[in-house]
Write a protein that holds these residues in place. Sequence first.
Motif, PDB file in Angstrom:
ATOM      1  N   ASP A 288       7.453   9.101  -0.150  1.00 12.18           N
ATOM      2  CA  ASP A 288       6.353   8.765  -1.052  1.00 12.18           C
ATOM      3  C   ASP A 288       5.362   7.902  -0.276  1.00 12.18           C
ATOM      4  O   ASP A 288       5.682   6.781   0.117  1.00 12.18           O
TER       5      ASP A 288
ATOM      6  N   THR B   5       2.936   6.240  -1.185  1.00 10.84           N
ATOM      7  CA  THR B   5       2.484   5.011  -1.840  1.00 10.84           C
ATOM      8  C   THR B   5       3.395   3.833  -1.519  1.00 10.84           C
ATOM      9  O   THR B   5       3.040   2.686  -1.787  1.00 10.84           O
ATOM     10  N   GLU B   6       4.568   4.128  -0.969  1.00 11.22           N
ATOM     11  CA  GLU B   6       5.450   3.052  -0.516  1.00 11.22           C
ATOM     12  C   GLU B   6       4.975   2.563   0.853  1.00 11.22           C
ATOM     13  O   GLU B   6       4.316   3.283   1.594  1.00 11.22           O
TER      14      GLU B   6
ATOM     15  N   ILE C 293      -2.230   9.658  -7.890  1.00  9.72           N
ATOM     16  CA  ILE C 293      -1.419   8.446  -8.024  1.00  9.72           C
ATOM     17  C   ILE C 293      -2.080   7.494  -9.011  1.00  9.72           C
ATOM     18  O   ILE C 293      -3.274   7.606  -9.304  1.00  9.72           O
TER      19      ILE C 293
ATOM     20  N   GLU D  14      -2.420   1.377  -9.920  1.00  7.90           N
ATOM     21  CA  GLU D  14      -1.587   0.365  -9.270  1.00  7.90           C
ATOM     22  C   GLU D  14      -1.099   0.858  -7.910  1.00  7.90           C
ATOM     23  O   GLU D  14      -1.100   0.110  -6.928  1.00  7.90           O
ATOM     24  N   GLN D  15      -0.692   2.119  -7.848  1.00  6.41           N
ATOM     25  CA  GLN D  15      -0.263   2.695  -6.577  1.00  6.41           C
ATOM     26  C   GLN D  15      -1.431   2.773  -5.594  1.00  6.41           C
ATOM     27  O   GLN D  15      -1.263   2.509  -4.400  1.00  6.41           O
TER      28      GLN D  15
ATOM     29  N   SER E 260      -2.114  -0.703  -4.086  1.00  4.73           N
ATOM     30  CA  SER E 260      -1.087  -1.053  -3.111  1.00  4.73           C
ATOM     31  C   SER E 260      -1.262  -0.248  -1.834  1.00  4.73           C
ATOM     32  O   SER E 260      -1.155  -0.778  -0.714  1.00  4.73           O
TER      33      SER E 260
END
Length: 208
Positions: free
Chosen positions: A88, A90-91, A112, A115-116, A119
């Motif tokens: 992923d 977004t991590e 996404i 919030e993602q 980040s």
Amino acid sequence: MDLDYWNDYYKNSDSIKQPSSFSEFCLEFIPDEASIVELGSGNGRDAIYFAKNGFEVHAIDQSASACLHTKNFAEANEIKHIHFIESDFTENIFTNLPSINVFYSRFTMHSITLEQQNSLLQNVYQKISKGGLFFIEARTVNDPLCGVGTDLEDHQFRTDHYRRFIDSDLFIRDCLNLGFKLRYMIEKDGLSIVNDDNPVLLRVILER
């Protein structure tokens, strides 16, 4: 992101097609010997295109079907300089990668949540080299599909999968507040027409 949807989608994907118009546009700006991270590489057509042009490419996608599809094509065609990361994006998975001076996101920023996105922007800003470029193309609130499907509030809708349509002004503001510089921006249709779909897209180049 809708992992089950995309796994099914790419499981039945056709062979690698022509690169997107966005990747061809970006090629003019990518510096020589760039190391590129693609955020959500899908069927791999743009990652393959960049690798064929001699760039080191890290293709990230959470779909096992997508990664396998691209990997098989690359191996069958002896395409070098491409690495596959099933994850992923977004991590914060960039810390273990070598120096990166290009990030690339086509049609993934609107997949996404806000919030993602926030980040992700921070993670990219922290990882990308000074003077590096971040290329982004995404559907906006002016897109004809905005409003179609189940309303999830704040420009988020679900049809067969989730989309969050981007407010271009707010997006650019958030990027500039992080410290990015705006190198290029346009919002219009006619950039990526597929059959009856002529989306209104935000096309952006940010510089670290």
